[in-house]
Design a protein around this motif. Structure first.
Motif, PDB file in Angstrom:
ATOM      1  N   GLY A 176       0.743  -1.456  -0.234  1.00  0.00           N
ATOM      2  CA  GLY A 176      -0.125   0.398  -0.251  1.00  0.00           C
ATOM      3  C   GLY A 176       0.571   1.362  -0.324  1.00  0.00           C
ATOM      4  N   ARG A 177       2.102   1.157   0.000  1.00  0.00           N
ATOM      5  CA  ARG A 177       2.745   2.543   0.606  1.00  0.00           C
ATOM      6  C   ARG A 177       3.484   2.692  -1.233  1.00  0.00           C
ATOM      7  N   LEU A 178       3.552   1.336  -1.968  1.00  0.00           N
ATOM      8  CA  LEU A 178       4.001   1.231  -2.916  1.00  0.00           C
ATOM      9  C   LEU A 178       2.965   1.850  -4.157  1.00  0.00           C
ATOM     10  N   THR A 179       1.711   1.526  -4.057  1.00  0.00           N
ATOM     11  CA  THR A 179       0.490   1.383  -5.111  1.00  0.00           C
ATOM     12  C   THR A 179      -0.518   1.621  -4.934  1.00  0.00           C
ATOM     13  N   ASP A 180      -1.341   2.385  -5.759  1.00  0.00           N
ATOM     14  CA  ASP A 180      -2.485   3.010  -5.689  1.00  0.00           C
ATOM     15  C   ASP A 180      -3.800   2.058  -4.995  1.00  0.00           C
TER      16      ASP A 180
END
Length: 402
Positions: A176-180
């Motif tokens: 969740g820190r990398l993608t929407d």
């Protein structure tokens, strides 16, 4: 200083993940598992280092991270199945330093069941910890499209399948820190099978259009015009285009070599795609013959020898087999590629053309294998004595198409 993330395997899957993590502000450790394909430009490396990336060869540092993602390559082995030796080595290395509460995620392409039946026992035996209780374990299929500037990790949904619901949520929190968008699968087997479906979808559809290329040549039909018209259909069709063969890092899987139930469609697709380099050579010999020349002694220039446009990656490139087959016919083969300074086939160095237009004018046959954006095909078609376009990239009538 401890990092938040360790990316184990800095090849085609690990490097993009490390880059995305650094861009998201995550302090990232990079641990190379072997001579993996994948490289960074000096500018990219400087940006990553300044953003918190730290390469290491010390396995002890793997025990100081919150999340460890295994991206070890799993190439096709001698038996046709996936070679898990680098994955096994990475797992054993990580297990020796694994600490409680770490989240371990596998991104390497594997057979369904590998996370639970192969990776889990290695991690538990080497660490003395239990997956799902002492550490989190999950699988997420890598979704990387090298060279595609329109697709970024932030806009590409990530599929997660954990050993337990808590494992899934821990992995989801990381991604969740990398993608929407994070998509939760029922478990690791479902997530592994997502990778299987996505990879085989590509190979099966490429095989279909490659067979269409052979058929259309026999019928005297312009396949590229057929595709241009067909892709106007707003439903039920996605355009794929033929080529000299299928390269890249994603290995089609029919599961047979892995001891599972085979996928006949994938097996047939692989047969079709494996025949394309030979078909290109056959077309080349026919064109030379039609113009009063023999393949033996012919000067053949190969344009673009990487597996994908505008990249330096030679992984499984069909250019390798095409060059070999041409040389077996007695042709004198040279190449030009703005991204490849030296190239060898079975340890035989292939001469590189320095002046593209002069080389095309001198060659009896020029074959476009990869359409790099720097190639002016209109200009090349004027200079070349004979041009075979395997990508349908040259203007209509400017070249012989595949």
């Amino acid at each position: 200083m401890p990092a938040d993330l360790a990316v184990i395997g800095l090849g085609a899957y690990g490097l993009p993940l490390a880059q995305a993590a650094v861009a998201a502000g995550i302090s990232t450790l990079g641990y190379r598992t072997g001579p993996e394909a994948g490289s960074l430009s000096p500018a990219e490396l400087r940006r990553m280092l300044s953003g918190g990336f730290r390469p290491t060869t010390d396995p002890a540092e793997l025990g100081r991270v919150r999340t460890a993602v295994i991206c070890a390559p799993t190439p096709r082995g001698a038996d046709g199945g996936l070679d898990l030796s680098q994955l096994e080595a990475a797992a054993r290395t990580l297990a020796a330093h694994l600490r409680p509460h770490t989240t371990v995620i596998l991104e390497s392409p594997v057979y369904p069941g590998t996370t639970e039946e192969f990776l889990r026992p290695l991690l538990e035996a080497g660490s003395g910890l239990r997956a799902g209780r002492d550490f989190h374990l999950a699988y997420s299929p890598s979704r990387v499209d090298p060279g595609n500037r329109d697709v970024t990790p932030a806009t590409t949904p990530k599929v997660i399948g954990g050993l337990t619901p808590a494992c899934t949520e821990s992995a989801a929190a990381f991604y969740g820190r990398l993608t929407d968008k994070v998509v939760r699968a029922r478990g690791p087997r479902e997530a592994e099978t997502v990778q299987l479906l996505e990879t085989n979808y590509r190979h099966v559809n490429i095989a279909l259009v490659n067979e269409m290329a052979v058929l259309c040549n026999d019928l005297g039909v312009d396949l590229w015009d057929v595709i241009r018209c067909a892709e106007t259909k707003p439903f039920g069709f996605q355009a794929f285009r033929p080529g000299p063969g299928v390269g890249g890092h994603s290995v089609p899987q029919d599961l047979t070599a892995g001891g599972g139930r085979g996928l006949r469609m994938v097996e047939l697709a692989q047969e079709v795609n494996d025949r394309m380099p030979g078909y290109v050579v056959q077309r080349a010999a026919t064109l030379l013959n039609e113009h009063g020349k023999s393949a033996r002694g012919a000067r053949v220039l190969l344009l673009g020898v990487t597996y994908k446009p505008d990249l330096a990656d030679l992984q499984s490139t069909p250019a390798q087999e095409i060059a070999l087959r041409l040389m077996e016919l007695g042709a004198a083969v040279s190449y030009h590629d703005p991204h490849v300074s030296t190239w060898s086939v079975l340890d035989r160095p292939i001469p590189r053309a320095d002046s593209l237009y002069e080389a095309a004018a001198d060659a009896d046959l020029t074959i476009l294998l990869q359409h790099h954006r720097t190639y002016d095909l209109q200009g090349l078609s004027v200079k070349a004595q004979l041009l075979l376009d395997t990508r349908g990239a040259a203007p209509m009538g400017a070249a012989h198409r595949l």
